[in-house]
Design a protein around this motif. Structure first.
Motif, short mmCIF file in Angstrom:
data_model
loop_
_atom_site.label_atom_id
_atom_site.label_comp_id
_atom_site.label_asym_id
_atom_site.label_seq_id
_atom_site.Cartn_x
_atom_site.Cartn_y
_atom_site.Cartn_z
N ALA A 50 54.09 24.73 18.41
CA ALA A 50 53.55 25.78 17.56
C ALA A 50 54.61 26.48 16.72
O ALA A 50 54.30 27.07 15.70
CB ALA A 50 52.83 26.79 18.44
N ASN A 51 55.85 26.42 17.15
CA ASN A 51 56.88 27.23 16.51
C ASN A 51 57.61 26.48 15.40
O ASN A 51 57.73 25.26 15.42
CB ASN A 51 57.88 27.72 17.55
N MET B 127 64.70 31.86 19.29
CA MET B 127 64.48 31.85 20.74
C MET B 127 65.73 31.35 21.47
O MET B 127 66.10 31.90 22.51
CB MET B 127 63.27 30.98 21.09
N ASN C 219 60.15 27.12 25.70
CA ASN C 219 59.16 28.17 25.90
C ASN C 219 59.22 28.74 27.32
O ASN C 219 59.11 29.94 27.53
CB ASN C 219 57.75 27.65 25.60
N GLU D 248 52.40 26.68 22.37
CA GLU D 248 52.15 28.11 22.17
C GLU D 248 53.18 28.72 21.21
O GLU D 248 54.36 28.38 21.26
CB GLU D 248 52.21 28.84 23.52
N THR D 249 52.73 29.66 20.41
CA THR D 249 53.64 30.33 19.48
C THR D 249 54.46 31.39 20.21
O THR D 249 54.09 31.87 21.29
CB THR D 249 52.89 31.06 18.35
N ARG D 250 55.53 31.78 19.55
CA ARG D 250 56.39 32.84 20.06
C ARG D 250 55.61 34.15 20.22
O ARG D 250 55.81 34.88 21.19
CB ARG D 250 57.53 33.02 19.06
N LEU E 9 53.68 34.10 23.38
CA LEU E 9 54.58 34.29 24.52
C LEU E 9 55.00 35.76 24.62
O LEU E 9 55.01 36.34 25.71
CB LEU E 9 55.82 33.40 24.40
#
Lengths: 453, 490
Positions: free
Chosen positions: A14-15, A23, B356, B428-430, B433
């Motif tokens: 997703a990122n 991150m 993640n 999943e996106t940041r 999270l």
């Protein structure tokens, strides 16, 4: 140089690369490989001879090519325990809701009442269909369900000998043998007598060592039987009776519950699941309340919350692997929840009347097929028993060759019994569902007659 | 919600049956027929549609909520994989057709799909060959354990025990037991990986093999896996890889190169096939060369002329573990996913899944003690610091529901007190999270300030915490026309 993260959006990740960098920075890392530092470098293989990823369009085209390389529009009379029934559109529409299919096993009941209530309703449907008291949430398929039932019978009786009728689907009997290889139990296969369970042969084998008698109705040859006397006989020697059933047939056929069965299993594919080359299918099991603690698989029960609101939970989990580990009733974890949902939706759509009607239609088509096919010179019924929607014919030739010849006419004419039964090379099983029409049956009869000339 | 049976009214119906086209009637003796029709619901189609549509809305699901359920890999299930699996050329084929003489031509596309899926999985794991027959992960474990038994039987080895770490999933010991083995529990070190020194003391001539998940259920890579493999192989034991956590190493490591001889994968986890509310799954099993003869039959083979067929000629095969070729409809999704991702994509999965998980771990470990500072694809946190204040891991789980998140796996692995096992996955996106992390931090605060509020959670769902003790005692497992709680609100 430390590798940074893959930048292409090809993994449904997703990122963005910028997110990845941010991150990693949060973690105080320069690159992704540092996160894999715990893995010794010589285990981080570099060579993967895998193709490059495809776009959705390319993948869809490739899959369509494969799908198109399979037969379509074949007129199908091949059954053998797996049947070509009609599936109402609402089954796909409702079971295709992502809230059902992208959920997990309902371990958190407050956010899984949809799945849990559906399973409770499925359990209810299966008890009513089989006239038994309790059902579990599903098992993998009809064959593994039969194995699980056999193990359950061992737990109940503390005996290890099985009498199994040769009318039980030979695929399932082969599976039982496979599973028994490492477990101390013994199978005795009892040959059929004119297509039905041989009472005298069972009687001769029944003794205090026998845990269970396993029969199937209708059996692999389509023959119908009332097995009440055989099950009663098993009970007299302290054994249980397992009946494997074809659930759609139970629209009209005498139920295993009425015959006194202790455990009922079956393949639920006929209840709204496509043939789909053998899976995903639906194993199910019903039994008496008395034996519920010995039952494998998930169970859903009704209860209430502190405000008295009705709700549903997974219950009696102390039988299961995640609690009892090697002492569990089975290793089964989740099974075929979505398939059970399909069966429940199918049964709700067919309803009390519709299921009777579809079963009657199958039987009527088979009756007509029997008249047409047995009128062909040299073609004879193998057995004299009543049948539901499938029966065995003997042809004056090798049945596998005859069926093979009919494939060229666009017909899957049946299944050659010789594939699993020695000495039955001239026998073919022919199955009929509500989807078959008079024209198709007439076409089969004409083609078979021509092939035998 | 009312049950479908409570919506039933005599005389109503949904489906109209097709017209009978054949003359005559079925000729079944009355004694062979049921005496009264099954009490199935009598409801019009609109009621069936509303019932199940509204039921579906009572679920949390991946398509509606973040679902960080540890060890379950609740990643996004691509819609394209769903659509291709519905192709009439796949759903309409009878599994017995290829067993008819000349019937192979009827299912060439399906057989090729199976063959190519097996090859892709073999390359991804380093195994020599795969069977796609097992119908779920646990079924794959059982198949693998049976293959180990068959190998030893063939060699005349008198083997009794399978080693299983104390951190393992419950299916591992249950599967080993079903294959006739006794289970020896291998203890973990304080760091959470297998204690090799202690394990060594348990290994002897009767050791049949060892089942391991790597990374293990604590989200930690077992660094001594090769040493363990050497110890097991030294007594002619076999190493079994449970692919439950394959998402962490996919495209980066091959289980065969870690010393494993048998492995199963969970396409409903790693390869994005949907979980279906508890199945159907699949559990393909791969083996190294010397175990190839024991694989279940049938085998899909590619013939010299480039066509595909079924081969049953494996005299040492363990036989049929499933009626046919596996859960084909799930395998179509698996194949589609593997094609979409390809070599780079599969590696990108594990990269992002691990990133993640570490991001979540990093942002929460100050308030929920973690087993380790780093993890692979999932992290295990503990709520033990809240216990003194009367709040347990389950209360945090229920509090998350009110914040719109599916809870993590709680109380597993068993060796961590008040465990919360979080697996965010790569999809999943940041922001998601971050929102989850914030919710966890808020809940920790609530736990200290107002534990009663957490004990009452969830309050946003149609039912609150349900009485599981009463459920087990009353055993209301099927609707008998009335409920045991007549005053209950529907």
């Amino acid at each position: 140089m430390v590798a940074t993260i893959m930048t292409q959006n090809m993994a449904f990740q997703a990122n963005s690369p910028a997110d990845d960098q941010a991150m990693l920075a949060t973690l105080g890392l320069a690159g992704i490989d540092e996160l894999f530092a715990a893995i010794p470098p010589d285990m981080q293989t570099s060579a993967f001879h895998l193709p490059a990823g495809l776009s959705e369009m390319e993948m869809t085209r490739r899959l369509a090519e494969l799908a198109d390389a399979n037969a379509r529009n074949l007129v199908n009379f091949c059954g053998g325990g797996f049947y070509d029934h009609f599936i109402p559109a609402a089954v796909d529409a409702l079971a295709g809701r992502a809230e059902f299919y992208t959920a997990y096993t309902p371990y958190q009941p407050e956010v899984a009442q949809g799945t849990l209530q559906a399973i409770y309703e499925f359990q209810t449907a299966m008890t009513r269909l089989t006239e038994m008291e309790v059902a579990n949430a599903s098992l993998y398929d009809g064959g593994t369900a039969l194995f699980e039932a056999t193990m359950m019978a061992f737990r109940i009786t503390r005996r290890r000998r099985v009498l199994i009728d040769e009318g039980v689907n030979p695929i399932y009997r082969t599976m039982l043998k496979c599973y028994s290889a490492n477990l101390a139990f013994e199978f005795v296969e009892i040959p059929l007598r004119d297509g039905l369970a041989d009472r005298a042969a069972f009687q001769a084998q029944l003794n205090r060592d026998v845990a269970v008698v396993i029969v199937q109705n209708p059996n692999f040859f389509g023959c119908l039987d009332d097995l009440s006397d055989l099950i009663a006989e098993a009970h007299r020697s302290g054994a249980l009776g397992i009946v494997s059933v074809y659930p759609l047939a139970l629209g009209i056929v005498k139920t295993p519950g009425a015959m006194g069965a202790d455990i009922v299993t079956g393949e639920g594919q006929s209840l709204g699941l496509p043939l789909s080359f053998g899976g995903a299918y639906l194993g199910f099991m019903t039994t008496r309340k008395l034996y519920v603690h010995k039952m494998p698989g998930r169970l859903v029960g009704a209860t209430q919350d502190a405000q008295g609101r009705r709700g549903f939970v997974l219950t009696l989990q102390a039988r299961e692997q995640h609690i009892r580990r090697e002492k569990a009733t089975s290793n089964i974890c989740t099974a075929e929840s979505l398939c059970a949902l399909r069966a429940l939706i199918y049964l709700s759509l067919m309803g009390k009347t519709g299921l009777v009607e579809v079963a009657e239609l199958c039987a009527a088509n088979a009756s007509y097929g029997w008249q047409k096919l047995t009128a062909i010179p040299g073609v004879k019924p193998v057995f004299h028993a009543n049948f539901f929607n499938e029966f065995a014919l003997s042809v004056p030739a090798n049945a596998a060759d005859v069926i093979s010849a009919l494939i060229d006419k666009g017909i899957a004419a049946g299944f050659p019994a010789g594939r699993y039964y020695r000495g039955m090379e001239s026998v073919m099983l022919v199955a009929f569902t509500e989807k078959r029409t008079k024209e198709e049956i007439d076409y089969l009869a004409a083609a078979l007659e021509a092939a035998l000339c | 919600m009312k049950l479908i049976y409570e919506k039933s009214v005599a005389g109503r119906r949904a489906v109209r049956s097709p017209r009978r086209t054949v003359p005559g009637r079925e000729l079944i003796q009355k004694r062979l027929l049921r005496t009264q029709p099954a009490e199935l619901p009598e409801v019009p189609e609109i009621e069936v549609v509303r019932h199940f549509t509204n039921l579906s809305r009572l679920n949390f699901s991946v398509d509606t909520q973040f679902y960080p359920l540890g060890s379950c890999t609740m990643k996004y299930n691509p819609k394209a994989c769903e659509v291709v699996a519905q192709h009439p050329g796949f759903v309409g084929i009878h599994p017995l057709w290829p067993q008819l003489r000349g019937g192979g031509q009827l299912t060439q596309g399906a057989l090729r799909l199976l063959y190519e899926t097996e090859r892709l999985l073999a390359e991804l794991t380093g195994m020599a060959e795969f069977t796609l027959q097992p119908l779920a992960g646990a079924h794959g474990e059982l198949t693998g354990a049976m293959l180990i038994a068959a190998y030893h039987r063939d060699r005349g080895n008198a083997k009794k025990h399978i080693m299983i770490p104390d951190s393992a999933h419950g299916t591992n010991p249950a599967s080993a037991a079903l294959a006739g083995f006794q289970v020896v529990v291998a203890p973990s070190t304080a760091q959470g990986t297998v204690d090799v020194k202690k394990l060594k003391g348990f290994i002897n001539a009767e050791t049949a093999g060892m089942m391991m998940t790597n990374p293990n259920t604590l989200g930690l890579f077992e660094p001594d896996v090769r040493r363990i493999a050497d110890l097991i192989h030294a007594v002619d034991g076999l190493m079994y890889y449970d692919g439950a956590n394959f998402n962490a190493i996919m495209g980066r490591c091959k289980p065969a190169e870690m010393g494993f001889d048998v492995c199963h994968l969970n396409p409903h986890k790693s390869f994005a096939a949907p979980h279906g509310g508890g199945g159907p799954g699949t559990g393909p099993v791969g083996v190294v060369e010397r175990l190839r003869p024991f694989l279940p039959i049938s085998r899909v083979v590619k013939t010299r002329d480039g066509t595909y067929s079924l081969d049953y000629d494996y005299p040492k095969s363990i036989g049929y573990v499933a009626p046919f070729y596996g859960n084909f409809s799930v395998l179509v999704r698996t194949y589609a996913y593997l094609l979409l991702l390809g070599r780079e994509g599969l590696r990108a999965v594990s990269d992002h899944a691990v990133l993640n998980a570490n991001y979540v771990l990093n942002k929460l470990k100050d308030i929920f003690p973690a087993v380790s500072d780093h993890c692979m694809h999932e992290c295990v946190l503990s709520a033990k610091s809240l216990v003194a204040g009367g709040v347990r891991a389950m209360d945090i789980a229920k509090g998350l529901i009110d914040r719109g998140f599916h809870p993590p796996t709680v109380y597993f692995p068993l060796i961590v007190p008040e465990a919360m096992m979080i697996e965010p996955t790569e999809t999943e996106t940041r922001e998601t999270l971050d929102a989850f992390i914030q919710a966890m931090r808020d809940l920790a605060q609530t736990a200290r300030a107002n534990p009663a509020a957490l004990h009452a959670a969830p309050v946003t769902t149609t039912v609150g915490r349900l009485d599981e003790v009463a459920a087990a005692r009353n055993m209301d497992l099927a609707f008998e026309g009335k409920f045991l709680h007549p005053n209950g609100v529907l």
